[in-house]
Design a protein around this motif. Structure first.
Motif, PDB file in Angstrom:
ATOM      1  N   LEU A   1       0.831  -1.200   0.000  1.00 48.80           N
ATOM      2  CA  LEU A   1       0.000   0.000   0.000  1.00 48.80           C
ATOM      3  C   LEU A   1       0.862   1.246   0.000  1.00 48.80           C
ATOM      4  CD1 LEU A   1      -2.894  -0.872   2.479  1.00 48.80           C
ATOM      5  CD2 LEU A   1      -2.961  -0.773  -0.011  1.00 48.80           C
TER       6      LEU A   1
ATOM      7  N   THR B   1      -8.700  -1.986  -2.709  1.00 48.94           N
ATOM      8  CA  THR B   1      -7.482  -1.203  -2.862  1.00 48.94           C
ATOM      9  C   THR B   1      -7.262  -0.963  -4.344  1.00 48.94           C
ATOM     10  OG1 THR B   1      -6.486  -2.174  -0.881  1.00 48.94           O
ATOM     11  CG2 THR B   1      -5.004  -1.113  -2.449  1.00 48.94           C
TER      12      THR B   1
ATOM     13  N   ALA C   1       0.413  11.286   2.541  1.00 47.35           N
ATOM     14  CA  ALA C   1      -0.816  10.635   2.998  1.00 47.35           C
ATOM     15  C   ALA C   1      -1.809  11.656   3.542  1.00 47.35           C
ATOM     16  CB  ALA C   1      -0.489   9.593   4.062  1.00 47.35           C
TER      17      ALA C   1
ATOM     18  N   PRO D   1      -7.602  11.468   2.546  1.00 43.89           N
ATOM     19  CA  PRO D   1      -8.189  10.343   3.298  1.00 43.89           C
ATOM     20  C   PRO D   1      -8.029   9.019   2.558  1.00 43.89           C
ATOM     21  CG  PRO D   1      -9.700  12.210   3.219  1.00 43.89           C
ATOM     22  CD  PRO D   1      -8.583  12.532   2.279  1.00 43.89           C
ATOM     23  N   GLU D   2      -7.557   8.018   3.255  1.00 48.09           N
ATOM     24  CA  GLU D   2      -7.460   6.658   2.731  1.00 48.09           C
ATOM     25  C   GLU D   2      -6.659   6.574   1.430  1.00 48.09           C
ATOM     26  OE1 GLU D   2      -8.642   3.879   4.206  1.00 48.09           O
ATOM     27  OE2 GLU D   2      -9.346   5.058   5.900  1.00 48.09           O
ATOM     28  N   THR D   3      -5.780   7.553   1.196  1.00 46.56           N
ATOM     29  CA  THR D   3      -5.070   7.614  -0.084  1.00 46.56           C
ATOM     30  C   THR D   3      -3.601   7.940   0.136  1.00 46.56           C
ATOM     31  OG1 THR D   3      -7.067   8.356  -1.230  1.00 46.56           O
ATOM     32  CG2 THR D   3      -4.967   8.746  -2.342  1.00 46.56           C
ATOM     33  N   THR D   4      -2.739   7.255  -0.599  1.00 48.44           N
ATOM     34  CA  THR D   4      -1.306   7.518  -0.592  1.00 48.44           C
ATOM     35  C   THR D   4      -0.881   7.975  -1.975  1.00 48.44           C
ATOM     36  OG1 THR D   4      -0.912   5.843   1.111  1.00 48.44           O
ATOM     37  CG2 THR D   4       0.973   6.541  -0.191  1.00 48.44           C
TER      38      THR D   4
ATOM     39  N   SER E   1     -13.771  -1.882   0.831  1.00 51.09           N
ATOM     40  CA  SER E   1     -13.200  -3.231   0.702  1.00 51.09           C
ATOM     41  C   SER E   1     -12.333  -3.385  -0.544  1.00 51.09           C
ATOM     42  CB  SER E   1     -14.317  -4.296   0.690  1.00 51.09           C
ATOM     43  OG  SER E   1     -15.113  -4.207   1.850  1.00 51.09           O
TER      44      SER E   1
ATOM     45  N   THR F   1      -5.375   3.996  -3.220  1.00 53.33           N
ATOM     46  CA  THR F   1      -6.492   4.449  -2.392  1.00 53.33           C
ATOM     47  C   THR F   1      -7.365   3.284  -1.945  1.00 53.33           C
ATOM     48  OG1 THR F   1      -8.413   5.928  -2.296  1.00 53.33           O
ATOM     49  CG2 THR F   1      -7.952   4.866  -4.412  1.00 53.33           C
ATOM     50  N   LYS F   2      -7.972   3.462  -0.766  1.00 49.09           N
ATOM     51  CA  LYS F   2      -8.948   2.513  -0.228  1.00 49.09           C
ATOM     52  C   LYS F   2     -10.299   3.198  -0.024  1.00 49.09           C
ATOM     53  CE  LYS F   2      -7.627  -0.738   2.506  1.00 49.09           C
ATOM     54  NZ  LYS F   2      -7.172  -1.520   3.680  1.00 49.09           N
ATOM     55  N   LEU F   3     -10.526   4.273  -0.784  1.00 49.71           N
ATOM     56  CA  LEU F   3     -11.790   4.995  -0.667  1.00 49.71           C
ATOM     57  C   LEU F   3     -12.972   4.132  -1.102  1.00 49.71           C
ATOM     58  CD1 LEU F   3     -10.806   8.576  -1.902  1.00 49.71           C
ATOM     59  CD2 LEU F   3     -11.450   7.892   0.415  1.00 49.71           C
TER      60      LEU F   3
END
Length: 381
Positions: free
Chosen positions: A8, A200, A149, A152-155, A198, A193-195
């Protein structure tokens, strides 16, 4: 060994390994392999290859959020070429069998807020430029890498790679580890991202030194009850008439005691390039990549299927994988079937893996059986 997943935090393998206060760690390895492909016999010197290697890694925090990281690797045949083998896992100069050592990591890692920078020689973990861990030694890169990072929920990842090594480009022949300049370098931009619930999802863009720009998109979803599914698509934006693409899909089922997967990929038959690691040993991150015979699944025109299973029996980890690659190119070297079975167990301080690989191909240089043994002793000081 090849059941790998993309990280990730896609390029910070170095900083995760070296996190914390001053540390010294590493491992010692002895790898052996033998094949009866071509005109050789199993366990005959002429069809065998072997190496010993020692890697030593050091990290020291020099300020809050700032660390210096260094690593060195040395390889040797231990004179095995005089008795048991005639080849090596990693070449040390033109003569291949020379003993050598090189600096494989030398960087400064700094974190400010939600942004981390890694400047210098480092390991990478991006889809098309990454450090391969299956070999007795690892390829690395000279790069400027930044990871943020804030979202939100994103690299977000940005990297400029200026030099690389690995057997595809150079031998490990000096203190620099065979590092080769990449001209204008590789400019990489990525988002993980995991926006999506469930899931990636990743999107990467590469501006390569040879003006061979590539895009990689991937999504891996957790469907619940141990079931997962993924899709990959990559394309090259080269000169007119030289575009390439590949698409792959995978489903997997995992429990505490076993794992199963099946994957399929299709590469553009009109393409001029493949999608293997740039600056590595020739592996790819495509779901259908073979366990041992890399590169077939990503050749232009290739259709590949791969299925595998894994289980643990009283501390003995067993895996099996079957990969089949067909191609309409009519070249014997473009088609291959591979069956691999491995057994892994820790015996005292030694991590031990035995592998048996059966390959069928119209190319005699691949067609045959291979037996390999991997002995690794990790340590920390």
């Amino acid at each position: 060994m090849k059941f790998t997943k993309l990280s990730l935090v896609a390029v910070l393998a170095v900083s995760s390994v070296f996190a914390g206060e001053s540390t010294i760690s590493g491992d010692a390895k002895v790898f052996y392999g033998t094949t009866d492909a071509g005109d050789t016999d199993l366990f005959n010197k002429n069809g065998a290859y072997g190496n010993a290697a020692v890697s030593l890694d050091y990290s020291r925090d020099i300020a809050e959020g700032v660390s210096l990281n260094a690593g060195m690797t040395g390889i040797s045949t231990l004179g095995l070429e005089s008795t048991l083998v005639s080849g090596v896992w990693a070449a040390a100069g033109q003569d291949a069998i020379n003993d050598t050592a090189w600096i494989d990591v030398a960087n400064i890692t700094a974190k400010l807020g939600n942004t981390t920078a890694v400047i210098g020689r480092q390991k990478l973990d991006t889809p098309l430029a990454f450090t391969e861990t299956w070999n007795i030694v690892e390829n690395t890169f000279d790069a400027f890498t930044f990871v943020n990072a804030d979202l939100p929920e994103t690299t977000l990842v940005g990297s400029l790679v200026t030099r690389a090594n690995g057997n595809v480009i150079a031998n490990f022949n000096n203190l620099q580890g065979g590092m080769t300049d990449l001209g204008d370098g590789i400019y990489t931009a990525g988002a993980v991202t995991k926006l999506i619930p469930s899931t990636t999802a990743q999107l990467w863009y590469y501006d390569f030194a040879n003006n061979d720009d590539k895009v990689w998109a991937q999504a891996d979803a957790d469907l619940g009850s141990g079931l997962t599914a993924g899709v990959q698509y990559a394309m090259t934006m080269a000169n007119e008439g030289e575009d390439s693409s590949i698409i792959a899909g995978k489903v997997a089922y995992d429990t505490e005691s076993m794992g199963l997967f099946a994957a399929y990929s299709k590469a553009d038959e009109d393409g001029q390039t493949d999608f293997t690691n740039y600056g590595g040993f020739g592996m790819s991150n495509v779901y259908t990549e073979a366990w041992w015979n890399f590169g077939f699944a990503t050749n232009p025109g290739a259709q590949a299927i791969s299925v595998g299973a894994s289980t643990d029996l009283a501390g003995l980890a067993l895996t099996g994988q079957y990969t089949s690659v067909t191609n309409d190119s009519n070249l014997a070297s473009d088609e291959m079937n591979e069956i691999t079975v491995t057994a892994t167990k820790t015996v005292g301080p030694v991590d031990t893996t035995l592998a048996f690989i059966n390959t069928s191909s119209d190319d005699d240089s691949f067609d045959g059986n291979t037996v390999q043994a991997y002995l690794t002793v990790p340590f920390s000081l």
